[in-house]
Design an enzyme around this catalytic site. Structure first.
Site, PDB file in Angstrom:
ATOM      1  N   SER A 159      37.807  47.894  51.993  1.00  0.00           N
ATOM      2  CA  SER A 159      36.651  48.772  51.611  1.00  0.00           C
ATOM      3  C   SER A 159      35.345  47.936  51.916  1.00  0.00           C
ATOM      4  CB  SER A 159      36.662  49.399  50.476  1.00  0.00           C
ATOM      5  OG  SER A 159      37.308  50.307  50.027  1.00  0.00           O
TER       6      SER A 159
ATOM      7  N   LYS B 230      27.658  46.665  44.457  1.00  0.00           N
ATOM      8  CA  LYS B 230      28.363  47.816  44.590  1.00  0.00           C
ATOM      9  C   LYS B 230      28.756  48.152  43.003  1.00  0.00           C
ATOM     10  CE  LYS B 230      33.044  49.408  46.315  1.00  0.00           C
ATOM     11  NZ  LYS B 230      34.246  49.231  46.932  1.00  0.00           N
TER      12      LYS B 230
ATOM     13  N   SER C 228      35.212  52.085  50.699  1.00  0.00           N
ATOM     14  CA  SER C 228      34.650  52.566  49.975  1.00  0.00           C
ATOM     15  C   SER C 228      33.411  51.942  49.557  1.00  0.00           C
ATOM     16  CB  SER C 228      35.532  52.558  48.611  1.00  0.00           C
ATOM     17  OG  SER C 228      35.816  50.925  48.135  1.00  0.00           O
TER      18      SER C 228
HETATM   19  N1  GLN Z   1      40.358  53.238  52.097  1.00  0.00           N
HETATM   20  C1  GLN Z   1      41.372  52.539  51.362  1.00  0.00           C
HETATM   21  C2  GLN Z   1      41.835  53.399  50.183  1.00  0.00           C
HETATM   22  O1  GLN Z   1      41.416  54.374  49.978  1.00  0.00           O
HETATM   23  C3  GLN Z   1      40.607  51.201  50.825  1.00  0.00           C
HETATM   24  C4  GLN Z   1      40.105  51.313  49.542  1.00  0.00           C
HETATM   25  C5  GLN Z   1      39.505  49.915  48.898  1.00  0.00           C
HETATM   26  O2  GLN Z   1      39.753  48.967  49.736  1.00  0.00           O
HETATM   27  N2  GLN Z   1      38.871  50.009  47.648  1.00  0.00           N
HETATM   28  O3  GLN Z   1      42.691  52.903  49.393  1.00  0.00           O
END
Ligand code: GLN
Length: 482
Positions: free
Chosen positions: A185, A86, A161
């Site tokens: 994410s 990532k 994400s």
């Molecule tokens: N969807 C969650 C957020 O927007 C999780 C993001 C993440 O785990 N990096 O914060």
């Protein structure tokens, strides 16, 4: 066999299958990497899972492994295996954009601990994957480099994400990948893309070299084609690290415990996770999966986690608070993009306005607000108190059961653009994943079926440092019940 078919197939292998093939000299590590790059060239214009590919470096590493094999030496399980990282995790001398304009040309000066460990294990890094900007998002659409698309249906989001990490594994553009999970994410995109995604216990894996989003929530975890690959990657990347004082010294052989009998294991079904708002078809799939565990002798117990209803709100107060502090470093002075201006204050403001996307700026503002004097007690402090209650809830329930099983997401993948104008609806997708980050416990998402041809994720949540148990149950499901 014609070489076209041959190369198309190699990229579909799991870590274990690829390793066996390398050892038997059915193919070389260079051929394995090439199969992935061919697949990327074929699909990634559509899927958009990668921001950077590191072809030359990958081939160099693959050649070293091939030489080692040819000289008759033994290789480790990850040696010569393609992996995608990532793009908020640093790989020395490779761009690390975090999906943001502000870091579009930033080159990492050192390796993250996770990448050091993977390199030491001989893995072949093939590139950096797309993500919601600075990992803030749940759909893979807030990246400055365009949205990633779901390989199962290109009109749907892959989840975020870690959108590119999940999509690249699902599209067989890589053998495996690494993502980060602050509120879901790794698990949410794993669920939407039909792959395995594991968020370890907070402190199990070093965060050194991961761009901080919300430091007390962030965790790095694997995305893979099957459960045993996830166990192997977790083993490789975990451990104490002098660069991250929250890491602990608890090495464990997860692979060894995968095949254990689950007879007598107590599985808790938290009733709050089957509430209003969940798609009835998703609920049905998950409940059917749960029933199957009984076939292997596990005991199903309904449990209650009454604080679950506050998990999302406390997350969306505490996370932006930490975000606002962590993002202060992107000011146009120290690194990254700098806007032109003759005046220092104007330069700061313009840099952040131009360099950061809407969702990131929204969170900085929210976080600054909840931390400001006058509001601190009402929001930040309150949310911290709720955080403690959520932990207590889980502590209590893990005295009664070994693991919890629940859906990963209330729905399957939704349409691209569908929730982009409505951040609150987007945040609701995190409802089942955030508790594991708020409390710090481990959780895995594995595919358990399909609704309208789109994958459904089953989430298994464990007690602190109980990854062996959740991997064990996940493995049994994948191999004996699916
Ligand atoms: N969807 C969650 C957020 O927007 C999780 C993001 C993440 O785990 N990096 O914060």
């Amino acid at each position: 066999m014609c070489s076209f078919v041959f190369t198309i197939m190699l990229n579909k292998l799991s870590i274990k299958e690829a390793h066996d093939g390398l050892v038997k000299k059915d193919f070389t590590s260079v051929e394995l990497a090439k199969a992935c790059f061919d697949s990327i060239r074929e699909k990634d214009e559509q899927v958009n899972a990668f921001i950077t590919i590191t072809e030359d470096k990958a081939y160099q590493q693959a050649e070293l492994v091939d030489k080692k094999i040819n000289s008759g030496k033994e290789i480790g399980l990850l040696e010569g295996i393609p992996i995608a990282i990532k793009d908020n995790i640093l790989v020395k001398d490779v761009k690390a954009t975090a999906g943001s304009k502000i870091l579009a040309n930033y080159v990492a000066p050192y390796n993250s601990t996770v990448v050091n460990k993977l390199k030491k294990a001989g893995a072949v890094i093939i590139g950096k994957t797309n993500l919601d900007e600075f990992a803030m998002g749940g759909s893979g659409e807030t990246s400055n480099f365009g949205p990633t698309k779901n390989p199962h249906d290109l009109t749907k989001v892959p989840g975020g994400s870690s959108s590119g990490s999940a999509a690249s594994v699902a599209a067989d553009e890589t053998v495996c990948a690494i993502g980060s999970d602050t509120g879901g994410s790794v698990r949410l995109p794993a669920s939407f893309c039909g792959v395995v995604g594991l968020k370890p216990t907070y402190g199990r894996v070093s965060r050194h070299g991961l761009m901080a989003m919300a430091s007390s929530f962030d965790a790095i975890g694997p995305l893979t084609k099957n459960v045993s690959d996830a166990a192997l990657l977790l083993e490789t990347i975990s451990g104490i690290d002098k660069f991250d004082s929250t890491t602990v010294d608890r090495k464990f052989n997860f692979t060894e415990h995968l095949k254990r009998d689950i007879k007598g294991m107590k599985i808790g079904i938290p009733k709050e996770y089957f509430s209003k708002g969940i798609d009835p078809q998703v609920e049905k799939q998950v409940k059917e999966a749960v029933k199957k565990f009984e076939l292997l002798g596990a005991q199903i117990v309904e449990v209650s986690l009454p604080m679950t209803k506050y998990a999302l709100s406390s997350y969306y107060i505490l996370m932006p608070a930490e975000v606002s502090s962590n993002m202060a470093r992107y000011d146009g002075v120290r690194y990254g993009y700098r806007a032109d201006s003759g005046n220092l204050l104007e330069m700061y403001l313009k840099t952040r306005r131009e360099g950061l996307g809407e969702e990131v700026r929204r969170r900085i503002m929210l976080g600054t607000y909840v931390l400001s004097s006058g509001y601190y007690d009402a929001y930040y402090k309150k949310a911290q108190q709720v955080r403690a209650l959520i932990k207590q809830d889980l502590d209590k329930v893990f005295k009664l059961v070994d693991v919890l099983v629940a859906p990963t997401s209330p729905t399957v993948a939704y349409g691209l653009g569908e929730k982009m104008d409505d951040p609150l609806t987007m945040y609701l997708s995190d409802i089942f994943t955030v508790s594991a980050n708020v409390s710090g416990v481990p959780a895995i998402s594995i595919p358990c079926g399909k609704v309208n041809d789109l994958p459904v994720g089953l989430q298994i949540i464990g007690n602190y440092f109980d990854e062996a148990k959740i991997l064990n149950l996940a493995y049994q499901f994948e191999n004996n019940l699916k």
